[in-house]
Scaffold this motif. Structure first.
Motif, PDB file in Angstrom:
ATOM      1  N   GLU A  13     -15.058  10.201   2.086  1.00 58.56           N
ATOM      2  CA  GLU A  13     -15.664  11.537   2.108  1.00 58.56           C
ATOM      3  C   GLU A  13     -17.096  11.489   1.587  1.00 58.56           C
ATOM      4  O   GLU A  13     -17.954  12.263   2.021  1.00 58.56           O
ATOM      5  N   ALA A  63      -5.111   5.093  -2.532  1.00 55.41           N
ATOM      6  CA  ALA A  63      -5.309   5.929  -1.345  1.00 55.41           C
ATOM      7  C   ALA A  63      -6.277   7.071  -1.631  1.00 55.41           C
ATOM      8  O   ALA A  63      -7.144   7.389  -0.813  1.00 55.41           O
ATOM      9  N   ILE A  64      -6.137   7.683  -2.796  1.00 53.63           N
ATOM     10  CA  ILE A  64      -7.039   8.784  -3.146  1.00 53.63           C
ATOM     11  C   ILE A  64      -8.448   8.247  -3.348  1.00 53.63           C
ATOM     12  O   ILE A  64      -9.439   8.865  -2.957  1.00 53.63           O
ATOM     13  N   LEU A  94       3.558  13.056  -8.248  1.00 52.20           N
ATOM     14  CA  LEU A  94       2.480  13.854  -7.661  1.00 52.20           C
ATOM     15  C   LEU A  94       2.913  15.287  -7.361  1.00 52.20           C
ATOM     16  O   LEU A  94       2.069  16.171  -7.215  1.00 52.20           O
ATOM     17  N   SER A 109      -0.374   2.796  -5.486  1.00 50.95           N
ATOM     18  CA  SER A 109      -0.531   3.160  -4.080  1.00 50.95           C
ATOM     19  C   SER A 109      -1.255   4.491  -3.941  1.00 50.95           C
ATOM     20  O   SER A 109      -2.187   4.632  -3.152  1.00 50.95           O
ATOM     21  N   SER A 110      -0.830   5.476  -4.719  1.00 50.99           N
ATOM     22  CA  SER A 110      -1.451   6.808  -4.649  1.00 50.99           C
ATOM     23  C   SER A 110      -2.899   6.758  -5.095  1.00 50.99           C
ATOM     24  O   SER A 110      -3.787   7.329  -4.456  1.00 50.99           O
ATOM     25  N   THR A 117      -4.010  10.849   3.351  1.00 51.90           N
ATOM     26  CA  THR A 117      -3.868   9.570   2.633  1.00 51.90           C
ATOM     27  C   THR A 117      -2.676   8.805   3.187  1.00 51.90           C
ATOM     28  O   THR A 117      -1.789   8.374   2.456  1.00 51.90           O
ATOM     29  N   VAL A 141       0.856   8.768   0.843  1.00 50.76           N
ATOM     30  CA  VAL A 141       1.084   8.272  -0.519  1.00 50.76           C
ATOM     31  C   VAL A 141       0.243   9.021  -1.555  1.00 50.76           C
ATOM     32  O   VAL A 141       0.380   8.784  -2.751  1.00 50.76           O
ATOM     33  N   GLY A 142      -0.629   9.892  -1.114  1.00 49.52           N
ATOM     34  CA  GLY A 142      -1.463  10.638  -2.057  1.00 49.52           C
ATOM     35  C   GLY A 142      -1.269  12.124  -1.829  1.00 49.52           C
ATOM     36  O   GLY A 142      -0.432  12.768  -2.443  1.00 49.52           O
ATOM     37  N   VAL A 163     -10.024   7.835  -0.019  1.00 50.14           N
ATOM     38  CA  VAL A 163     -10.452   9.113   0.558  1.00 50.14           C
ATOM     39  C   VAL A 163     -11.764   9.570  -0.077  1.00 50.14           C
ATOM     40  O   VAL A 163     -12.676  10.019   0.620  1.00 50.14           O
ATOM     41  N   THR A 174       2.931   6.585   6.265  1.00 54.07           N
ATOM     42  CA  THR A 174       3.506   7.511   5.293  1.00 54.07           C
ATOM     43  C   THR A 174       2.416   7.980   4.336  1.00 54.07           C
ATOM     44  O   THR A 174       1.495   7.233   4.017  1.00 54.07           O
ATOM     45  N   VAL A 194       0.821  -1.215   0.000  1.00 49.64           N
ATOM     46  CA  VAL A 194       0.000   0.000   0.000  1.00 49.64           C
ATOM     47  C   VAL A 194       0.852   1.260   0.000  1.00 49.64           C
ATOM     48  O   VAL A 194       0.363   2.329  -0.339  1.00 49.64           O
ATOM     49  N   ASP A 195       2.134   1.144   0.381  1.00 51.76           N
ATOM     50  CA  ASP A 195       2.987   2.323   0.336  1.00 51.76           C
ATOM     51  C   ASP A 195       3.883   2.324  -0.900  1.00 51.76           C
ATOM     52  O   ASP A 195       4.879   3.037  -0.952  1.00 51.76           O
ATOM     53  N   ARG A 199       9.811   8.536  -4.668  1.00 50.43           N
ATOM     54  CA  ARG A 199       9.134   7.670  -5.642  1.00 50.43           C
ATOM     55  C   ARG A 199       7.719   8.156  -5.928  1.00 50.43           C
ATOM     56  O   ARG A 199       7.097   7.691  -6.886  1.00 50.43           O
ATOM     57  N   PHE A 200       7.231   9.116  -5.156  1.00 51.13           N
ATOM     58  CA  PHE A 200       5.926   9.717  -5.439  1.00 51.13           C
ATOM     59  C   PHE A 200       6.073  11.091  -6.081  1.00 51.13           C
ATOM     60  O   PHE A 200       5.144  11.897  -6.068  1.00 51.13           O
ATOM     61  N   VAL A 242      -0.828   5.652   4.802  1.00 48.66           N
ATOM     62  CA  VAL A 242      -0.945   4.194   4.835  1.00 48.66           C
ATOM     63  C   VAL A 242       0.226   3.654   5.654  1.00 48.66           C
ATOM     64  O   VAL A 242       1.194   4.368   5.936  1.00 48.66           O
ATOM     65  N   ARG A 243       0.126   2.399   5.995  1.00 47.27           N
ATOM     66  CA  ARG A 243       1.173   1.784   6.793  1.00 47.27           C
ATOM     67  C   ARG A 243       2.486   1.733   6.010  1.00 47.27           C
ATOM     68  O   ARG A 243       2.537   1.311   4.863  1.00 47.27           O
TER      69      ARG A 243
END
Lengths: 127, 181
Positions: free
Chosen positions: A68, A60-61, B76, A56-57, B31, B47-48, A64, B45, A33-34, B72-73, B33-34
């Motif tokens: 929401e 997660a979005i 974004l 992962s991003s 956002t 991630v979004g 959310v 951390t 997930v990360d 690595r993100f 996550v573990r």
């Protein structure tokens, strides 16, 4: 190099199976997930590590948005594009959650990929 | 009422999520996550993105966005920087090479920093006094940037507001100089 765990072996098998079974699938990445890739099957020079972070991003979005909107836990996100689509499915396990990211081009059927992805989710959650 | 966007960025653990939560008048969007990377001493951390809202005394509203810190993100970073009025870079002075950390974000946002004001907030200086503010200012100057460097504890609302105030003053100064030109 340490031996792959049973989960990693299953993830690898699922990623490869999806890529082989379904026409049009260009990449299958199963990630933490990360955003670290656990297993992947990619073609055309796609970067599995990058796809893992994206998955992962997106997951997660999506989570959310779902929260929401008061719609409960987010389970998947679909990104429709001009020449294909990308699917991100969440995998809930007791020890570690995962995400499955499938990228498909023309010729792939969204419903078919979704169905197969859901099957992979069930297998990874049950393992 | 005007709405403005401010971006918080910086290393994992520097306090981006904490900073936005400290000042947001609505429950922030988070956002987290573990974290599965055992080499990083953090349970969760981003991630979004992080998102919060803050209304100023004049009625203007600030939309506060936080980026994931890990490189690595970085895909974004550019997306979240779109439409931002300014950037706040948070640095953790307890990390092994915090000035190098700053360089990562100065380079990662190089295009944006050519036209956007920026403030650097350095945390954990009470327990880790070195490097000092001059080192951060020098790293920015290497890139032709003159940036304010503030020592902050982003768990304190007042410190986060100070960062935002400093950024807003820079934005006003930039606007004034453009009108004078």
């Amino acid at each position: 190099m340490p031996e792959p765990t049973a989960l990693e072996q299953l993830a690898r098998a699922e990623a490869q199976a999806i890529a082989v079974e379904i026409e049009g699938v260009r990449a299958v990445v199963i990630a933490t997930v990360d955003g670290f890739d656990v297993a992947s099957s990619v073609s055309g020079g796609a970067d599995a590590q990058r796809i893992a972070a994206l998955a992962s991003s997106i997951a997660a979005i999506g989570q959310v948005v779902s929260t929401e909107a008061g719609l409960g836990r987010g389970t998947s996100v679909t990104v429709n594009t001009a020449s294909g689509f990308a699917l991100v499915h969440s995998v809930r396990r007791a020890d570690t959650d995962l995400v499955i990211h499938i990228i498909a081009g023309e010729g792939a059927l969204l419903a078919q990929v979704n169905y197969r992805a859901a099957e992979a989710v069930r297998r990874l959650e049950a393992a | 009422m005007n709405e403005h966007k401010i971006l918080f960025t910086g290393t994992m653990g520097a306090g981006k999520t904490t900073a936005i939560a400290a000042v947001s008048e609505t429950p922030p969007v988070v956002t987290d996550v573990r974290n599965t990377d055992a080499s990083l001493g953090k349970a969760f951390t981003t991630v979004g993105l992080d998102f919060g809202l803050l209304t100023l005394d004049n009625g203007d509203r600030l939309r506060l966005f936080g980026t994931p810190g890990q490189v690595r993100f970085d895909f974004l970073w550019k997306i979240l920087a779109q439409g931002a009025l300014g950037v706040i870079i948070l640095i953790d002075n307890s990390r092994p090479a915090p000035v190098d950390d700053l360089r990562t974000y100065l380079d990662g946002f190089a295009d944006e920093l050519r036209r956007l004001p920026c403030v650097i907030g350095v945390g954990r200086r009470e327990t880790h006094p070195s490097p000092d503010s001059d080192a951060y200012a020098a790293a920015a100057a290497e890139r032709g940037l003159a940036l304010p460097v503030l020592e902050v504890d982003v768990r304190r609302r007042g410190d986060v507001l100070l960062l935002i105030d400093t950024l807003l003053m820079q934005i006003e100064a930039d606007l004034a100089s453009r009108l004078d030109a």
